[in-house]
Design an enzyme around this catalytic site. Sequence first.
Site, PDB file in Angstrom:
ATOM      1  N   VAL A  11       1.202  -3.563   3.913  1.00  0.00           N
ATOM      2  CA  VAL A  11       1.175  -5.046   4.351  1.00  0.00           C
ATOM      3  C   VAL A  11       2.503  -5.682   4.231  1.00  0.00           C
ATOM      4  CG1 VAL A  11      -1.306  -5.247   4.791  1.00  0.00           C
ATOM      5  CG2 VAL A  11      -0.246  -6.274   2.617  1.00  0.00           C
TER       6      VAL A  11
ATOM      7  N   LYS B 272       0.241   3.662  -2.794  1.00  0.00           N
ATOM      8  CA  LYS B 272      -1.225   4.452  -2.882  1.00  0.00           C
ATOM      9  C   LYS B 272      -0.462   5.667  -2.675  1.00  0.00           C
ATOM     10  CE  LYS B 272      -4.656   1.078  -0.760  1.00  0.00           C
ATOM     11  NZ  LYS B 272      -3.456  -0.100  -0.919  1.00  0.00           N
TER      12      LYS B 272
ATOM     13  N   TYR C 189      -3.734  -2.518 -10.299  1.00  0.00           N
ATOM     14  CA  TYR C 189      -3.458  -2.071  -8.773  1.00  0.00           C
ATOM     15  C   TYR C 189      -2.568  -3.114  -8.120  1.00  0.00           C
ATOM     16  CZ  TYR C 189      -4.948  -2.245  -3.831  1.00  0.00           C
ATOM     17  OH  TYR C 189      -4.862  -2.308  -2.351  1.00  0.00           O
TER      18      TYR C 189
ATOM     19  N   SER D 188       0.673  -1.175  -0.102  1.00  0.00           N
ATOM     20  CA  SER D 188      -0.065   0.061   0.209  1.00  0.00           C
ATOM     21  C   SER D 188       0.841   1.264   0.007  1.00  0.00           C
ATOM     22  CB  SER D 188      -0.833   0.137   1.118  1.00  0.00           C
ATOM     23  OG  SER D 188      -2.210  -0.696   0.933  1.00  0.00           O
TER      24      SER D 188
ATOM     25  N   TYR E 181      -4.342   3.718   7.917  1.00  0.00           N
ATOM     26  CA  TYR E 181      -5.667   3.195   7.983  1.00  0.00           C
ATOM     27  C   TYR E 181      -6.418   3.585   9.149  1.00  0.00           C
ATOM     28  CZ  TYR E 181      -2.786   0.296   4.927  1.00  0.00           C
ATOM     29  OH  TYR E 181      -1.946  -0.051   4.157  1.00  0.00           O
TER      30      TYR E 181
HETATM   31  N1  GLN Z   1      -2.218  -5.251  -2.088  1.00  0.00           N
HETATM   32  C1  GLN Z   1      -2.552  -4.953  -0.563  1.00  0.00           C
HETATM   33  C2  GLN Z   1      -4.294  -5.334  -0.881  1.00  0.00           C
HETATM   34  O1  GLN Z   1      -4.822  -4.901  -1.611  1.00  0.00           O
HETATM   35  C3  GLN Z   1      -2.284  -3.870  -0.159  1.00  0.00           C
HETATM   36  C4  GLN Z   1      -2.896  -3.794   1.473  1.00  0.00           C
HETATM   37  C5  GLN Z   1      -2.024  -2.924   2.202  1.00  0.00           C
HETATM   38  O2  GLN Z   1      -0.898  -2.731   2.068  1.00  0.00           O
HETATM   39  N2  GLN Z   1      -2.632  -2.562   3.415  1.00  0.00           N
HETATM   40  O3  GLN Z   1      -5.094  -5.789   0.081  1.00  0.00           O
END
Ligand code: GLN
Length: 305
Positions: free
Chosen positions: A259, A66, A190, A63, A241
């Site tokens: 993650v 993002k 994505y 993530s 988050y």
């Molecule tokens: N690729 C992961 C997902 O879409 C990214 C989530 C994350 O890093 N929080 O679930």
Amino acid sequence: MDYQAVLEEVAAFARPFAGQGQVADYIPALERVSADRFGIAVADINGAVHGVGDWEVPFSVQSISKTFSLALVMAHAHGDDDIWKRVGREPSGTPFNSLVQLEWENGIPRNPFINAGALVVTDRLQSLTGDASTTMLHFLREESGNPDLAFDQAVAGSEADHGDRNAALAHFMASFGNLENPVPSVIEHYFWQCSIEMSCRDLATAGSFLARHGVRADGTRLLQAREAKRINAVMLTCGTYDAAGEFAYRVGLPAKSGVGGGIIAVVPGRCTLCVWSPGLDRRGNSVAGAAALDHFTTLTGWSVF
Ligand code: GLN
């Protein structure tokens, strides 16, 4: 500032936390990594980089991508984009992959740093560039100065094989008319973006434009200063988050976690940090990473507060 000495002290403090928490296993290919890795890097605004521990070991950015997709949409839209009609700027208070708010809020995700919001941003980047994931990879290679950066096909494939929840988010938003491109294409780009492998060194360097008020490594401008400020603001309020409040309380810096166990953090006007340790807390943020950033701002006094 003697960055190297500060990082050594931060690492000595945070390393005992490495191995705590859980390595993400809902994307099976991420499980391969051992939980006790720990690295931290800092890139100052003049391009000098320092690091400690596993700071040159590549990991899955997940993530953290993002942040870069939002920056690239802002850059390609030249300050004239309606992305903020399609995604909000408020913390969600729900997990990063949650579906519940979307129905109440008519398919408009709370912010660009939860999965639903990032899917909308990726969709926009796809419309603006014709190839969202390759655009991001090229940008990250240029900004990090590392031409070897690549997608991890095993991670992208593994995520696609277990991607029902992200597919559900995308289809749900499409049903509200909030995607411009076909769902399979949006989720594929994505997943590719999330799968990029980078080290703490690469990420701290690539994120330097956020500390330089929008100026790229080559001195050209990616974003207006106010756009960089806005990305940093959304990182602070939404980048970790449903733990963003706790993170602001402990660390007090704009930050974005993934993650894969990485977290980037920005000290505007000074430096960009990246810390990596794969053990995650229940909200999906690196346990040792958060401890390290907490200690960094305590030692230096460099929180934005
Ligand atoms: N690729 C992961 C997902 O879409 C990214 C989530 C994350 O890093 N929080 O679930």
